[in-house]
Write a protein that holds these residues in place. Sequence first.
Motif, PDB file in Angstrom:
ATOM      1  N   GLN A 184       0.825  -1.202   0.000  1.00 59.96           N
ATOM      2  CA  GLN A 184       0.000   0.000   0.000  1.00 59.96           C
ATOM      3  C   GLN A 184       0.862   1.256   0.000  1.00 59.96           C
ATOM      4  O   GLN A 184       0.673   2.161  -0.805  1.00 59.96           O
ATOM      5  N   SER A 185       1.843   1.320   0.909  1.00 59.78           N
ATOM      6  CA  SER A 185       2.704   2.497   0.985  1.00 59.78           C
ATOM      7  C   SER A 185       4.007   2.130   1.677  1.00 59.78           C
ATOM      8  O   SER A 185       4.113   1.085   2.325  1.00 59.78           O
ATOM      9  N   ILE A 186       5.004   3.002   1.516  1.00 63.26           N
ATOM     10  CA  ILE A 186       6.294   2.854   2.193  1.00 63.26           C
ATOM     11  C   ILE A 186       6.596   4.153   2.926  1.00 63.26           C
ATOM     12  O   ILE A 186       6.571   5.228   2.321  1.00 63.26           O
ATOM     13  N   GLU A 187       6.867   4.058   4.234  1.00 58.57           N
ATOM     14  CA  GLU A 187       7.147   5.230   5.063  1.00 58.57           C
ATOM     15  C   GLU A 187       8.641   5.316   5.352  1.00 58.57           C
ATOM     16  O   GLU A 187       9.255   4.337   5.787  1.00 58.57           O
ATOM     17  N   LEU A 188       9.230   6.486   5.104  1.00 60.32           N
ATOM     18  CA  LEU A 188      10.641   6.741   5.399  1.00 60.32           C
ATOM     19  C   LEU A 188      10.700   7.664   6.606  1.00 60.32           C
ATOM     20  O   LEU A 188      10.295   8.822   6.539  1.00 60.32           O
ATOM     21  N   ILE A 189      11.194   7.146   7.742  1.00 62.71           N
ATOM     22  CA  ILE A 189      11.225   7.887   9.000  1.00 62.71           C
ATOM     23  C   ILE A 189      12.687   8.067   9.397  1.00 62.71           C
ATOM     24  O   ILE A 189      13.334   7.133   9.878  1.00 62.71           O
ATOM     25  N   THR A 190      13.229   9.250   9.190  1.00 62.89           N
ATOM     26  CA  THR A 190      14.670   9.447   9.396  1.00 62.89           C
ATOM     27  C   THR A 190      15.047   9.649  10.864  1.00 62.89           C
ATOM     28  O   THR A 190      16.165   9.364  11.251  1.00 62.89           O
ATOM     29  N   ASN A 191      14.121  10.152  11.684  1.00 59.63           N
ATOM     30  CA  ASN A 191      14.417  10.354  13.103  1.00 59.63           C
ATOM     31  C   ASN A 191      13.219   9.895  13.930  1.00 59.63           C
ATOM     32  O   ASN A 191      12.367  10.677  14.316  1.00 59.63           O
ATOM     33  N   PRO A 192      13.124   8.596  14.217  1.00 57.31           N
ATOM     34  CA  PRO A 192      11.934   8.051  14.873  1.00 57.31           C
ATOM     35  C   PRO A 192      11.827   8.479  16.341  1.00 57.31           C
ATOM     36  O   PRO A 192      12.814   8.832  16.986  1.00 57.31           O
ATOM     37  N   SER A 193      10.606   8.417  16.871  1.00 58.31           N
ATOM     38  CA  SER A 193      10.362   8.743  18.274  1.00 58.31           C
ATOM     39  C   SER A 193      10.688   7.543  19.153  1.00 58.31           C
ATOM     40  O   SER A 193      11.017   6.455  18.678  1.00 58.31           O
ATOM     41  N   SER A 194      10.566   7.739  20.478  1.00 57.52           N
ATOM     42  CA  SER A 194      10.863   6.667  21.432  1.00 57.52           C
ATOM     43  C   SER A 194       9.868   5.525  21.359  1.00 57.52           C
ATOM     44  O   SER A 194      10.103   4.460  21.939  1.00 57.52           O
ATOM     45  N   LYS A 195       8.764   5.717  20.669  1.00 55.93           N
ATOM     46  CA  LYS A 195       7.769   4.659  20.530  1.00 55.93           C
ATOM     47  C   LYS A 195       8.300   3.507  19.693  1.00 55.93           C
ATOM     48  O   LYS A 195       7.869   2.369  19.832  1.00 55.93           O
TER      49      LYS A 195
END
Length: 820
Positions: free
Chosen positions: A212-223
């Motif tokens: 469906q989609s691809i997410e690019l997260i360069t600086n993720p949270s503590s979650k």
Amino acid sequence: MKTKLYTSFFFSLAMVFLLFMRVNAQSTTLTGEITGKVLDEDQKAFPYATISLLNAKDSTAIKGTLTGDNGTYTFKDLNAGKYLIAIYVVGYKKTFKGPYAIGADKRLFQVEQVQLATDAKQLKGVEIVKQKPLIERQIDKTVLNIENSVLASGNTALEILQKAPGVTVDKDGKISLRGKQGVNVMLDGKPTYLSAEQLANLLRSTEGSAIQSIELITNPSSKYDAAGNSGIINIKLKKNKNFGTNGSLSAGAGYGANYKLNSGLNMNHRAKKFNIFGNGDYGVNKRFQETDIVRVNGTAADQTYFDQTSHSDAKRINRNYKAGIDYFINDNHTLGFLLNGYHGNGNDAANVLTLIGDRPGKTDSSVVAPNTNERKYTGITYNLNYKGTLDTLGQEISADVDYSRYTAKQNSVFNNMYKDATGQPLKPAYIFRNASPSVVKIQAAKVDYTLPINKEMKLDLGLKTSFVQTDNNFLFENFNNNQWVNDAGKSNQFLYDENINAAYANINRKFKSTTVQLGLRLEQTNSKGNSVTEQKVVKRDYLNLFPTLFINQELSKDHEVGFSYSRRIDRPDYGSLNPFIYYVDLYSFRQGNPFLKPQYTNSFEFSYSFKKSLNVTFGYSHTNDVMTEVLLTDTAKKTIFISVQNLAKQDSYNMNMSYPVQITKWWSSNNNLTVYYNKFQTPNLLGLPYKSGRTSFNLNTSQTITLNSSTKFEWSGYYQSKQVYGTLLIAPQYGIDLGASKSFMDNKLSIKFAANDIFKLQKSQITSAIPSQNYVVNERWESQVFRLTCTYRFGSKDIKAARQRSGSSESEGRRVKSGK
């Protein structure tokens, strides 16, 4: 005992802070509130309906929201006055309720349930022409909307990632984001826990039609898990939400130098109390690869020149499947079960010719090697999940329990025939084979809790534990006297056990034009690597804290800036720890390093956005004990080998700029530029200090031409300049892809054509950044492929169940559901 004290202190602090916030929230002045619920024509909860709060005096809009999964909505903290409620969904009649007068005598209003009625006039002439862009920028990530992309047709997940902005994938399937390796790849928000090789095989077996989609997260949270120094790539697979029974069937064929086939079936049935879904994909891919290695081995007084060429033909057959059920206990609680798996097998046939001499161009002897390789991979994951909405204020709890099992079997045969300068036999052939079966078992469980403290503040808490066990056997046999004989000195068994326990807390506070999020994650790691045959045991136990900070400031309607910081860890993957010697051919091999240490990274990022279209980020990260793939030559054995080592440190600077442009009504453009500088340093490599660094850039562009609602064309291109990574110098790489799509039969049937690397530009060249290492590796593969894919959609396609996520609460919804 120390771990328990840390964990108890961490959660005690979080609970005290929560209690303080609750007391603080209760002490504020009470205001009015309007709540309600929306049903469809069958009296079922209607999720994601658009709700507007209007001024009763002139019907001007004050604020908006969407209904939740249970069809409810809430407007809180309303000042005294008269209000109207407007409910609107495409394909249904617009509904108004009210007025509701909030004052000292009455503060709370419960709107009677609203049952929507279909609007026959709208449904008859409706034509949906707006769709999500291929590349979508959000406050905390970049999203590639793969589902409707022409270029995704017939491609695997690994091939699609090569087209993502800022992402590079090398010949072995290793992924880098903005010039940095160490990416944590997730499927549907869940870690894969796989080695680099196993992950590459999983992504090769995942067809683009399932994404469906691809997410690019360069600086993720503590979650998120603290693993991944360059960020997270989350691949979200399709999950049909429409009511009734529906599905799609797709089939495609492709050809480059060899044939390709792919097919898929997606089915879904949704009723009042449950949703059953499943899909299966099948792909056949035959491709070639050519590799040339020219190198000099030895000292200044005694040099040997190797000129090696190889051509290999590989065939892979991949099957992946997914099935699940969601049971809606009531409007607020959902229980689900998910089964996800893949099966892949393949074989390679390589012809390797190695010319050997004491000077360039001269051949004293040669080795002719027709080598074969057979492989089989299987993987299956079971997931039990629960999600509960505890009240209308947004208090939620979710839980996941996972069990995964991955197996791999690989058998390689190496036939080495020695020839003299005239091509006649020089000495008896050296024939050996490797068998390397492996098993990976993963058990994981997590709980996440969300508490909106008040209108401006939200708290997230969570716990997670995971257990990983790997068992790798390596059998090395020589062919002597017409029989296979085990070589005990080169055979081995490697066992690895890992347990990670984690806890996190995130507090998010929104001020007038500023949003601040503070997070802290605690992870305790216990690992044990046991090389059974060699009787080597490496055991590690360590505890780490990983803080995060996010600040977002709206300067004006069009200008927005942000700052983020995170500390992250990368643990060695299981393949890199395995001390086996894996041969590529007689003179080239890989070897693991059981003494690898984890690396730690501190990352900083500053961002600027103009009209939420032009986005610019500046990043800096510092990594200690950076794990780097090192390619070295052995002057004594005259071989070339690859291993992973800890270098002292890496400093990385990057700038990323993206700008989607709507050039005309029918022409849209997405453009992305990443400039980065990676510097590596270590005091001792091959007995000498080592330092390398280089400024590089990646440029991605995609253009979409929409002729009408059923016809569009796409083309995309990328250019990656020369770069250095660890001890490797990588030459520029580039390519251009084309695509076109056409829909028929009221969009039930679609035909897509895609051409990858239309001009045969893709290739790779690697040299050494170490002056004393003299080698050049040139590679070319079957990159030019033409594909034709047909998809037929059938069954119910009610607009009401499409779960279109847009409106005033879109960003809040993303934040609540991130990582799920």
